[in-house]
Scaffold this motif. Structure first.
Motif, PDB file in Angstrom:
ATOM      1  N   THR A  17       0.849  -1.185   0.000  1.00 33.14           N
ATOM      2  CA  THR A  17       0.000   0.000   0.000  1.00 33.14           C
ATOM      3  C   THR A  17       0.889   1.241   0.000  1.00 33.14           C
ATOM      4  OG1 THR A  17      -1.765  -1.134   1.221  1.00 33.14           O
ATOM      5  CG2 THR A  17      -1.812   1.274   1.185  1.00 33.14           C
ATOM      6  N   ILE A  18       0.723   2.062  -1.028  1.00 30.55           N
ATOM      7  CA  ILE A  18       1.482   3.309  -1.157  1.00 30.55           C
ATOM      8  C   ILE A  18       0.467   4.444  -1.111  1.00 30.55           C
ATOM      9  CG2 ILE A  18       2.962   4.695  -2.649  1.00 30.55           C
ATOM     10  CD1 ILE A  18       2.897   0.914  -2.973  1.00 30.55           C
ATOM     11  N   THR A  19       0.615   5.356  -0.160  1.00 33.73           N
ATOM     12  CA  THR A  19      -0.396   6.383   0.085  1.00 33.73           C
ATOM     13  C   THR A  19       0.221   7.778   0.078  1.00 33.73           C
ATOM     14  OG1 THR A  19      -1.669   4.858   1.470  1.00 33.73           O
ATOM     15  CG2 THR A  19      -2.163   7.200   1.693  1.00 33.73           C
ATOM     16  N   ALA A  20      -0.481   8.711  -0.576  1.00 32.90           N
ATOM     17  CA  ALA A  20      -0.116  10.129  -0.541  1.00 32.90           C
ATOM     18  C   ALA A  20      -1.326  10.890  -0.010  1.00 32.90           C
ATOM     19  CB  ALA A  20       0.262  10.620  -1.927  1.00 32.90           C
ATOM     20  N   ASN A  21      -1.186  11.480   1.153  1.00 30.05           N
ATOM     21  CA  ASN A  21      -2.306  12.164   1.800  1.00 30.05           C
ATOM     22  C   ASN A  21      -2.520  13.565   1.232  1.00 30.05           C
ATOM     23  OD1 ASN A  21      -2.855  10.031   3.685  1.00 30.05           O
ATOM     24  ND2 ASN A  21      -1.019  10.651   4.796  1.00 30.05           N
ATOM     25  N   GLY A  22      -3.770  14.022   1.323  1.00 33.38           N
ATOM     26  CA  GLY A  22      -4.111  15.348   0.817  1.00 33.38           C
ATOM     27  C   GLY A  22      -3.607  16.457   1.715  1.00 33.38           C
ATOM     28  N   GLY A  23      -3.400  17.634   1.122  1.00 32.88           N
ATOM     29  CA  GLY A  23      -2.994  18.800   1.887  1.00 32.88           C
ATOM     30  C   GLY A  23      -4.163  19.378   2.676  1.00 32.88           C
ATOM     31  N   ALA A  24      -3.880  20.014   3.801  1.00 35.41           N
ATOM     32  CA  ALA A  24      -4.924  20.602   4.645  1.00 35.41           C
ATOM     33  C   ALA A  24      -5.423  21.912   4.044  1.00 35.41           C
ATOM     34  CB  ALA A  24      -4.386  20.855   6.045  1.00 35.41           C
ATOM     35  N   GLY A  25      -6.678  22.250   4.355  1.00 32.89           N
ATOM     36  CA  GLY A  25      -7.258  23.492   3.869  1.00 32.89           C
ATOM     37  C   GLY A  25      -6.702  24.701   4.607  1.00 32.89           C
ATOM     38  N   GLY A  26      -6.682  25.844   3.920  1.00 34.18           N
ATOM     39  CA  GLY A  26      -6.218  27.075   4.535  1.00 34.18           C
ATOM     40  C   GLY A  26      -7.293  27.698   5.415  1.00 34.18           C
ATOM     41  N   ALA A  27      -6.877  28.461   6.408  1.00 31.76           N
ATOM     42  CA  ALA A  27      -7.808  29.106   7.335  1.00 31.76           C
ATOM     43  C   ALA A  27      -8.601  30.202   6.630  1.00 31.76           C
ATOM     44  CB  ALA A  27      -7.045  29.698   8.516  1.00 31.76           C
ATOM     45  N   GLY A  28      -9.848  30.395   7.091  1.00 31.60           N
ATOM     46  CA  GLY A  28     -10.681  31.471   6.568  1.00 31.60           C
ATOM     47  C   GLY A  28     -10.199  32.830   7.030  1.00 31.60           C
ATOM     48  N   GLY A  29     -10.733  33.889   6.393  1.00 30.74           N
ATOM     49  CA  GLY A  29     -10.291  35.240   6.692  1.00 30.74           C
ATOM     50  C   GLY A  29     -11.357  36.076   7.384  1.00 30.74           C
ATOM     51  N   PRO A  30     -11.241  36.294   8.698  1.00 31.93           N
ATOM     52  CA  PRO A  30     -12.168  37.194   9.399  1.00 31.93           C
ATOM     53  C   PRO A  30     -11.807  38.655   9.145  1.00 31.93           C
ATOM     54  CG  PRO A  30     -10.499  36.395  10.910  1.00 31.93           C
ATOM     55  CD  PRO A  30     -10.231  35.715   9.589  1.00 31.93           C
ATOM     56  N   THR A  31     -12.679  39.554   9.527  1.00 35.75           N
ATOM     57  CA  THR A  31     -12.360  40.983   9.378  1.00 35.75           C
ATOM     58  C   THR A  31     -11.367  41.420  10.450  1.00 35.75           C
ATOM     59  OG1 THR A  31     -14.243  41.586  10.760  1.00 35.75           O
ATOM     60  CG2 THR A  31     -14.599  41.519   8.364  1.00 35.75           C
ATOM     61  N   SER A  32     -10.502  42.357  10.067  1.00 39.45           N
ATOM     62  CA  SER A  32      -9.524  42.893  11.009  1.00 39.45           C
ATOM     63  C   SER A  32      -9.018  44.213  10.456  1.00 39.45           C
ATOM     64  CB  SER A  32      -8.350  41.927  11.209  1.00 39.45           C
ATOM     65  OG  SER A  32      -7.671  41.729   9.989  1.00 39.45           O
ATOM     66  N   ALA A  33      -8.233  44.918  11.280  1.00 37.23           N
ATOM     67  CA  ALA A  33      -7.636  46.177  10.855  1.00 37.23           C
ATOM     68  C   ALA A  33      -6.283  45.912  10.217  1.00 37.23           C
ATOM     69  CB  ALA A  33      -7.486  47.116  12.042  1.00 37.23           C
ATOM     70  N   ALA A  34      -5.918  46.722   9.217  1.00 36.40           N
ATOM     71  CA  ALA A  34      -4.603  46.611   8.586  1.00 36.40           C
ATOM     72  C   ALA A  34      -3.593  47.473   9.361  1.00 36.40           C
ATOM     73  CB  ALA A  34      -4.688  47.061   7.139  1.00 36.40           C
ATOM     74  N   PRO A  35      -2.284  47.160   9.272  1.00 35.31           N
ATOM     75  CA  PRO A  35      -1.701  46.021   8.562  1.00 35.31           C
ATOM     76  C   PRO A  35      -1.853  44.727   9.362  1.00 35.31           C
ATOM     77  CG  PRO A  35       0.034  47.269   9.621  1.00 35.31           C
ATOM     78  CD  PRO A  35      -1.251  48.025   9.864  1.00 35.31           C
ATOM     79  N   THR A  36      -1.943  43.618   8.657  1.00 33.13           N
ATOM     80  CA  THR A  36      -2.136  42.345   9.334  1.00 33.13           C
ATOM     81  C   THR A  36      -1.823  41.208   8.376  1.00 33.13           C
ATOM     82  OG1 THR A  36      -3.711  41.022  10.617  1.00 33.13           O
ATOM     83  CG2 THR A  36      -4.566  42.111   8.652  1.00 33.13           C
ATOM     84  N   SER A  37      -1.791  39.995   8.903  1.00 31.85           N
ATOM     85  CA  SER A  37      -1.641  38.797   8.069  1.00 31.85           C
ATOM     86  C   SER A  37      -2.704  37.793   8.477  1.00 31.85           C
ATOM     87  CB  SER A  37      -0.243  38.191   8.226  1.00 31.85           C
ATOM     88  OG  SER A  37      -0.016  37.790   9.565  1.00 31.85           O
ATOM     89  N   SER A  38      -2.902  36.788   7.630  1.00 30.45           N
ATOM     90  CA  SER A  38      -3.973  35.817   7.863  1.00 30.45           C
ATOM     91  C   SER A  38      -3.594  34.781   8.902  1.00 30.45           C
ATOM     92  CB  SER A  38      -4.324  35.117   6.553  1.00 30.45           C
ATOM     93  OG  SER A  38      -3.225  34.337   6.107  1.00 30.45           O
ATOM     94  N   SER A  39      -4.569  33.970   9.236  1.00 31.22           N
ATOM     95  CA  SER A  39      -4.347  32.859  10.177  1.00 31.22           C
ATOM     96  C   SER A  39      -3.553  31.746   9.511  1.00 31.22           C
ATOM     97  CB  SER A  39      -5.696  32.342  10.683  1.00 31.22           C
ATOM     98  OG  SER A  39      -6.414  33.369  11.350  1.00 31.22           O
ATOM     99  N   ALA A  40      -3.432  30.631  10.202  1.00 29.61           N
ATOM    100  CA  ALA A  40      -2.543  29.542   9.770  1.00 29.61           C
ATOM    101  C   ALA A  40      -2.911  29.016   8.391  1.00 29.61           C
ATOM    102  CB  ALA A  40      -2.595  28.419  10.786  1.00 29.61           C
TER     103      ALA A  40
END
Length: 325
Positions: free
Chosen positions: A211-234
């Protein structure tokens, strides 16, 4: 009848043998053919009792070129007696001498014979004559996150999905007739709003033994509202892999960022896969889908007073089977 030669014998024309010819250590020199009509026409015994001292048949180069030779000899220990039967004629260019497993030799193709590419789940069936395969197994990419609707002086930044894992292996399939192929689906992008992308599906080769398995990549975090400057979650992490000779994790997605709520905001790019980079950063827009197999989708982004945006889907998985004779 039997002819014994204990010194050194010389034959100027030819020697016909209907019985047995025994030679001493000095050998026999012949300028003509030695012809035998018995089943055991030529039998070479060991010349000693140590390892490597089985009899040899040698073919010398021209005397003007030196005293080098090529030849054949038996292994020190044999499982059973065996005579190989040669083909009845010559093969074609690039064919190789092959055995049927019962001592009968023939000419046949060798090396890479065919390639099967699976973009949907199914069954791999071994073609006739194939003895080995190299399979490449790619997991699906994770989807990028969606971004929320924004008000005045607000931004929304989503992260990119992770790339799918990758595994490859050389496998002897001479006793394997088929294998179940599972292709990992692309991870869906996060729906418009502060919603994470989905994890990509797992791809696998399963023949009952390996059995040879390649797992899928995880989804990116959603984007809530915030003040700039800023960066997104994980961002989404890359998928792992197992069962291969080489197992490679997919690339992690990238954070989105914004320096101003009025001019610029970018969603995070998707993680890379074995087949290339994930989706590029989106600028004040919905996320983009992964354009390569297993690539992560990018996250959505919005500056102030903007509508909610959806994330981009990841690239689907893939299995490629290289088939060798």
């Amino acid at each position: 009848q039997m002819l014994h030669v204990f010194g050194r014998g010389y034959i100027g024309s030819h020697l016909d043998i209907s019985g047995q010819l025994l030679l001493g250590t000095s050998g026999i020199d012949s300028t003509g053919p030695i012809v035998s009509s018995v089943q055991r026409a030529f039998e070479l015994g060991p010349f000693g009792t140590l390892a490597g001292q089985t009899g040899e048949t040698r073919f010398l180069e021209l005397a003007a070129n030196g005293a080098n030779y090529v030849g054949f000899k038996a292994a020190d220990a044999l499982a059973a007696s065996l005579i190989w039967t040669l083909p009845s004629g010559d093969g074609t260019a690039n064919q190789a001498l092959q055995t049927n497993g019962s001592g009968v030799l023939s000419w046949g193709a060798s090396g890479l014979a065919s390639v099967q590419v699976f973009t949907a789940s199914g069954t791999w069936t071994r073609p006739a004559g194939i003895t080995k395969v190299i399979m490449e197994v790619q997991g699906g990419g994770g989807g990028g996150g969606g971004s929320a609707a924004t008000g005045v002086s607000e931004v929304a930044l989503a992260s990119g999905g992770g790339g799918g894992g990758y595994s490859t292996r050389l496998l002897d399939v001479s006793t394997i007739t088929s294998s179940t192929i599972t292709i990992g689906a692309s991870g869906a992008g996060g729906v418009a709003g502060n919603n994470a992308g989905a994890t990509g599906g797992n791809s696998s080769w399963a023949d009952g033994t390996n059995t040879i398995t390649a797992n899928g990549g995880a989804g990116g975090a959603g984007g809530p509202t915030s003040a700039a400057p800023t960066s997104s979650s994980a961002p989404g992490s890359g998928g792992t892999a197992s069962g291969g000779t080489v197992n490679v994790s997919g690339g992690t997605g990238i954070h989105g960022f914004a320096v101003s709520a009025t001019t610029s905001a970018r969603g995070g790019s998707g993680g890379s896969s074995r087949w290339g980079a994930g989706a590029a950063m989106s600028e004040v827009a919905a996320g983009s889908a992964g354009s390569v197999y297993g690539g992560g989708g990018s996250g959505a982004s919005a500056i102030q007073s903007n509508v909610a945006q959806a994330g981009g889907a990841g690239g689907a998985g893939l299995i490629t089977v290289w088939e060798y004779r």
